[in-house]
Scaffold this motif. Structure first.
Motif, short mmCIF file in Angstrom:
data_model
loop_
_atom_site.label_atom_id
_atom_site.label_comp_id
_atom_site.label_asym_id
_atom_site.label_seq_id
_atom_site.Cartn_x
_atom_site.Cartn_y
_atom_site.Cartn_z
N ARG A 2 0.88 -1.23 0.02
CA ARG A 2 0.06 -0.19 -0.03
C ARG A 2 1.02 1.14 -0.06
NH1 ARG A 2 -4.21 -0.39 4.63
NH2 ARG A 2 -2.28 0.00 6.02
N ILE A 3 0.26 2.44 -0.71
CA ILE A 3 1.08 3.78 -0.50
C ILE A 3 0.29 4.68 -0.15
CG2 ILE A 3 2.38 5.43 -1.93
CD1 ILE A 3 3.20 3.06 -3.81
N GLY A 4 0.61 5.27 0.88
CA GLY A 4 -0.31 6.65 1.49
C GLY A 4 0.31 8.02 1.16
N VAL A 5 -0.56 8.84 1.85
CA VAL A 5 -0.03 10.36 1.91
C VAL A 5 -0.11 10.96 3.33
CG1 VAL A 5 -0.64 12.48 0.50
CG2 VAL A 5 -0.99 10.32 -0.75
N LEU A 33 -3.91 5.41 1.54
CA LEU A 33 -4.11 5.72 3.09
C LEU A 33 -3.81 7.20 2.95
CD1 LEU A 33 -4.14 4.77 6.04
CD2 LEU A 33 -1.74 4.53 5.64
N LEU A 34 -4.49 7.81 4.01
CA LEU A 34 -4.30 9.28 4.15
C LEU A 34 -3.97 9.56 5.68
CD1 LEU A 34 -7.01 12.11 3.05
CD2 LEU A 34 -5.95 12.11 5.37
N MET A 35 -2.83 10.12 6.22
CA MET A 35 -2.47 10.29 7.56
C MET A 35 -2.36 12.00 7.76
SD MET A 35 -0.33 7.09 8.12
CE MET A 35 -1.21 6.53 9.59
N LEU A 36 -2.66 12.12 9.00
CA LEU A 36 -2.40 13.45 9.56
C LEU A 36 -1.63 13.56 10.80
CD1 LEU A 36 -6.07 14.64 9.69
CD2 LEU A 36 -4.37 14.81 7.73
N THR A 68 -15.04 10.57 1.93
CA THR A 68 -14.22 9.83 1.18
C THR A 68 -15.00 8.78 1.34
OG1 THR A 68 -12.82 9.30 3.12
CG2 THR A 68 -12.15 10.93 1.58
N THR A 69 -14.60 7.50 0.33
CA THR A 69 -15.61 6.04 0.58
C THR A 69 -14.54 5.12 0.61
OG1 THR A 69 -15.32 6.29 -1.92
CG2 THR A 69 -17.46 7.07 -0.78
N ARG A 70 -13.29 5.20 0.30
CA ARG A 70 -12.26 4.04 0.07
C ARG A 70 -11.21 4.09 0.76
NH1 ARG A 70 -7.90 3.27 -2.21
NH2 ARG A 70 -8.05 5.32 -3.25
N ILE A 71 -10.58 5.30 0.78
CA ILE A 71 -9.12 5.52 1.44
C ILE A 71 -9.18 5.28 2.98
CG2 ILE A 71 -9.20 8.11 1.59
CD1 ILE A 71 -6.53 8.21 0.34
N HIS A 72 -8.15 4.69 3.28
CA HIS A 72 -7.92 4.61 4.84
C HIS A 72 -7.64 5.92 5.38
CE1 HIS A 72 -8.69 0.24 3.90
NE2 HIS A 72 -8.46 0.09 5.15
N LEU A 73 -7.63 5.94 6.66
CA LEU A 73 -7.36 7.21 7.48
C LEU A 73 -6.49 6.71 8.67
CD1 LEU A 73 -11.15 8.39 7.34
CD2 LEU A 73 -9.27 9.24 5.78
#
Length: 278
Positions: A2-5, A33-36, A68-73
């Motif tokens: 997986r590749i995230g941002v 994936l989207l991370m903060l 959003t609907t799909r991306i993990h958080l």
């Protein structure tokens, strides 16, 4: 893999509109994936790197889950000592359920002494408080009748041997941050040695790397992973995959808060990688 941002949730460009655009762009480009990041009190030591406004990550991720609907958080990383462990357990469990099981909780010990003081949290106990949080999360989430969250993924962030040891002890993916490939290659034997010492399995790898594309190759031993030509970046990602990385998080923030006002440059770099991802 997986590749995230890693999305900048701070600085002059941190607005609801821009955060929504970041989320929709990341999901639209096919990232997984989207991370903060996390800070609570923007003291002077924090503001030098991550100026206000700073959007609290759990609150913001809950909002982004709805658009959003799909991306993990997830969080990269939630500073473990800043919140009561049972509060984190409740917030994370609720967010995991409300998002349809899309949450990843990255945790770290923290570094900003002034922020610790502002929150009346003892800086010298941050390691013990992080361990307490990890134990509490696992125990609380095991109560399906109350929390109903199942096993939410937890990553242990940090580049120190203490962070490596914590990841091994808790059996959680190790989440090192913004490093050079030479440093990473030297860290892998330490990871194996610590796992052998504790007689525990090697944890998964979930590194966060820099993302800065250049036209010409960077020929420098101190080149950070994810920095250089597209070919260099893809080679870094491939080397991380071969080393056992299940996820790689791309961090397109270069350190100038003014960048947050112009996210299009970061989106273009992300689109370039997305078009050539392994």
């Amino acid at each position: 893999m997986r590749i995230g941002v890693n999305v900048p949730n701070f600085g002059p460009g941190a607005t609801p509109d821009n955060l929504a655009r970041w989320a929709k762009t990341s999901e639209g480009l096919g990232f997984d994936l989207l991370m903060l990041s996390d800070h609570v009190a923007i003291t002077s030591d924090v503001a030098k790197q991550y100026p206000a406004p700073f959007y609290e990550p759990v609150t913001t991720l809950a909002w982004l889950a709805g658009i959003t609907t799909r991306i993990h958080l997830g969080t990269t990383v939630l500073i473990a000592p800043y919140r009561h462990p049972l509060l984190v357990a409740r917030m994370a469990a609720n967010l995991h359920q409300l998002s349809g099981g899309r949450l990843v909780v990255g945790v770290g010990v923290g570094w900003a002494r002034e922020e610790f003081a502002a929150l009346d949290v003892p800086f010298n106990r941050r390691g013990a408080l992080t361990d307490e949080l990890l134990r509490t999360l696992r125990t609380a989430w095991a109560d399906e009748a109350d929390y109903g969250s199942g096993r939410i993924p937890i990553w242990v962030g940090g580049n120190s041997d203490a962070a490596i040891r914590r990841a091994v002890r808790f059996g959680s993916p190790w989440h090192p941050l913004r490093f050079t490939m030479s440093w990473f290659r030297e860290a892998l034997p330490r990871l194996r040695n610590i796992a052998d010492e504790l007689e525990l399995p090697l944890p998964e790898l979930a590194p966060r790397i820099y993302l800065r594309l250049t036209e010409k190759p960077i020929d420098d031993p101190d080149r950070r992973a994810g920095e250089g030509t597209l070919e260099q970046v893809l080679e870094d990602i491939e080397e991380l995959r071969r080393a056992g990385a299940e996820t790689v998080l791309l961090d397109p923030y270069h350190g100038d808060p003014e960048e947050t006002l112009r996210p299009e440059a970061a989106w273009q770099a992300l689109a370039t990688v997305a078009a050539h991802r392994p």
